[in-house]
Design a protein around this motif. Structure first.
Motif, short mmCIF file in Angstrom:
data_model
loop_
_atom_site.label_atom_id
_atom_site.label_comp_id
_atom_site.label_asym_id
_atom_site.label_seq_id
_atom_site.Cartn_x
_atom_site.Cartn_y
_atom_site.Cartn_z
N ASN A 5 0.81 -1.22 0.00
CA ASN A 5 0.00 0.00 0.00
C ASN A 5 0.85 1.27 0.00
O ASN A 5 0.54 2.24 0.67
N ALA A 6 1.91 1.27 -0.79
CA ALA A 6 2.82 2.42 -0.84
C ALA A 6 2.09 3.70 -1.24
O ALA A 6 2.30 4.76 -0.65
N ALA A 7 1.24 3.62 -2.25
CA ALA A 7 0.52 4.82 -2.71
C ALA A 7 -0.37 5.39 -1.61
O ALA A 7 -0.41 6.61 -1.40
N ALA A 8 -1.06 4.52 -0.90
CA ALA A 8 -1.94 4.98 0.20
C ALA A 8 -1.12 5.58 1.33
O ALA A 8 -1.51 6.61 1.91
N LEU A 9 0.02 4.98 1.65
CA LEU A 9 0.89 5.52 2.70
C LEU A 9 1.40 6.90 2.32
O LEU A 9 1.40 7.83 3.14
N LYS A 10 1.84 7.04 1.08
CA LYS A 10 2.36 8.32 0.59
C LYS A 10 1.27 9.39 0.68
O LYS A 10 1.52 10.51 1.13
N ALA A 70 0.72 10.40 4.27
CA ALA A 70 1.84 11.24 4.74
C ALA A 70 1.69 12.66 4.22
O ALA A 70 1.92 13.63 4.95
N MET A 71 1.30 12.80 2.96
CA MET A 71 1.14 14.12 2.37
C MET A 71 -0.03 14.88 3.03
O MET A 71 0.02 16.10 3.17
N GLU A 72 -1.05 14.15 3.44
CA GLU A 72 -2.19 14.75 4.13
C GLU A 72 -1.87 15.08 5.59
O GLU A 72 -2.60 15.82 6.23
N GLY A 73 -0.81 14.49 6.11
CA GLY A 73 -0.45 14.70 7.50
C GLY A 73 -1.13 13.75 8.47
O GLY A 73 -1.06 13.93 9.68
N SER A 74 -1.78 12.71 7.95
CA SER A 74 -2.45 11.77 8.85
C SER A 74 -1.53 10.64 9.31
O SER A 74 -1.92 9.81 10.12
N ILE A 75 -0.31 10.61 8.80
CA ILE A 75 0.73 9.69 9.29
C ILE A 75 1.87 10.54 9.79
O ILE A 75 2.35 11.42 9.09
N GLY A 124 12.07 10.05 -0.81
CA GLY A 124 10.76 9.75 -0.25
C GLY A 124 10.18 8.47 -0.83
O GLY A 124 10.68 7.93 -1.82
N LEU A 125 9.11 8.01 -0.22
CA LEU A 125 8.42 6.82 -0.68
C LEU A 125 7.73 7.13 -2.01
O LEU A 125 7.09 8.16 -2.16
N SER A 126 7.85 6.22 -2.96
CA SER A 126 7.12 6.37 -4.23
C SER A 126 6.02 5.32 -4.26
O SER A 126 6.04 4.34 -3.50
N ASP A 127 5.07 5.53 -5.15
CA ASP A 127 3.93 4.62 -5.26
C ASP A 127 4.35 3.19 -5.59
O ASP A 127 3.64 2.25 -5.27
N ILE A 181 2.68 1.20 12.33
CA ILE A 181 2.63 -0.23 12.01
C ILE A 181 1.23 -0.61 11.55
O ILE A 181 1.06 -1.39 10.60
N SER A 182 0.22 -0.03 12.17
CA SER A 182 -1.17 -0.36 11.81
C SER A 182 -1.53 0.13 10.40
O SER A 182 -2.45 -0.39 9.78
N HIS A 183 -0.83 1.13 9.89
CA HIS A 183 -1.11 1.67 8.55
C HIS A 183 -0.40 0.91 7.44
O HIS A 183 -0.81 0.98 6.28
N VAL A 184 0.68 0.21 7.76
CA VAL A 184 1.51 -0.43 6.73
C VAL A 184 1.03 -1.84 6.46
O VAL A 184 0.95 -2.66 7.37
N ASP A 185 0.73 -2.11 5.20
CA ASP A 185 0.35 -3.45 4.76
C ASP A 185 1.61 -4.11 4.22
O ASP A 185 1.91 -4.05 3.03
#
Length: 175
Positions: free
Chosen positions: A25-30, A33-38, A97-100, A123-127
Motif C-alpha cells: 500500500n505504498a501509494a496509500a501511505l504516501k 503522509a502528504m495529508e499529515g495523517s501519518i 521519499g516513498l514512491s507509489d 505499524i497499523s497503517h503499513v500493509d
C-alpha cells in the motif's frame, strides 16, 4: 527491532526507525503522509546506507525547526530534504521519499520533545512485513547511492561511501 536513538545534539529528542518489506500500500501511505495523517518520514531504503544518515538528517531538521528556519513545512519533510545532496526539495522527495511503486519503506519517527514516538500507529497503517533494521543493507542500492551523491572512485579510496554521503548531506547549504 525499533529501539529509539537519542539525538546527541538535542537531549530529550529521539528518532526511531522502522523497516518494512513487501509493502502493498505504498501509494496509500504516501497519500496519508502528504495529508499529515501519518506522523513519520517515509523513506526509500534503496538510498540509505546506514541509520547514521537518518540521524544526521534528523539532527539538522530538529536544529532548523527549533530556529524556525526549516525549508519545508514539517519536520518529517525536513528530514527527507536533509538527506539530499541538493537544495531542490521536489528532487529530494522523488529520490528519498516513498514512491507509489516502492515495495519497501523505512519510516523515521521523531520525538522533538513535544510528541511521543508511537510506532504502533504507523505499524497499523503499513500493509507489509516489519523486519529488523539489520536488513537495511540488503535493500541499499550502492550504484544508485554513488550516482545520487556523485561519489568518485578517489573518494572511495580515501574513506568510506558513508563518509562521502554524510559530507555531501552536511555541506549542501555551504557550497
Amino acid at each position: 527491532m525499533d529501539e529509539p536513538y537519542n539525538l546527541e545534539l538535542f537531549p530529550g529528542c529521539q528518532i526511531k526507525l522502522l523497516l518494512f518489506r513487501n509493502i502493498r500500500n505504498a501509494a496509500a501511505l504516501k497519500r496519508k503522509a502528504m495529508e499529515g495523517s501519518i506522523e513519520g518520514a517515509l523513506l526509500n531504503p534503496a538510498l540509505i546506507l546506514d541509520a547514521l544518515q537518518i540521524r544526521v538528517a534528523a539532527n539538522k531538521a530538529i536544529h532548523l525547526h527549533k530556529l524556525g528556519k526549516m525549508k519545508t513545512r514539517s519536520l518529517n519533510a525536513e528530514i527527507i530534504f536533509n538527506l539530499s545532496p541538493t537544495n531542490n526539495i521536489s528532487e529530494a522527495f522523488k529520490k528519498f521519499g516513498l514512491s507509489d511503486s516502492n515495495s519497501d519503506v523505512l519510516v523515521a519517527l521523531t520525538d522533538d520533545g513535544r510528541n511521543t514516538l508511537n510506532s504502533q500507529e504507523i505499524i497499523s497503517h503499513v500493509d507489509g512485513q516489519q523486519v529488523s533494521l539489520a536488513e537495511l543493507s540488503q535493500l541499499t542500492d550502492i550504484t544508485q547511492v554513488k550516482k545520487v551523491y556523485k561519489i568518485t572512485a578517489q573518494e572511495e579510496k580515501i574513506g568510506s561511501i558513508l563518509d562521502a554521503v554524510i559530507c555531501r548531506m552536511s555541506t549542501k547549504d555551504v557550497l
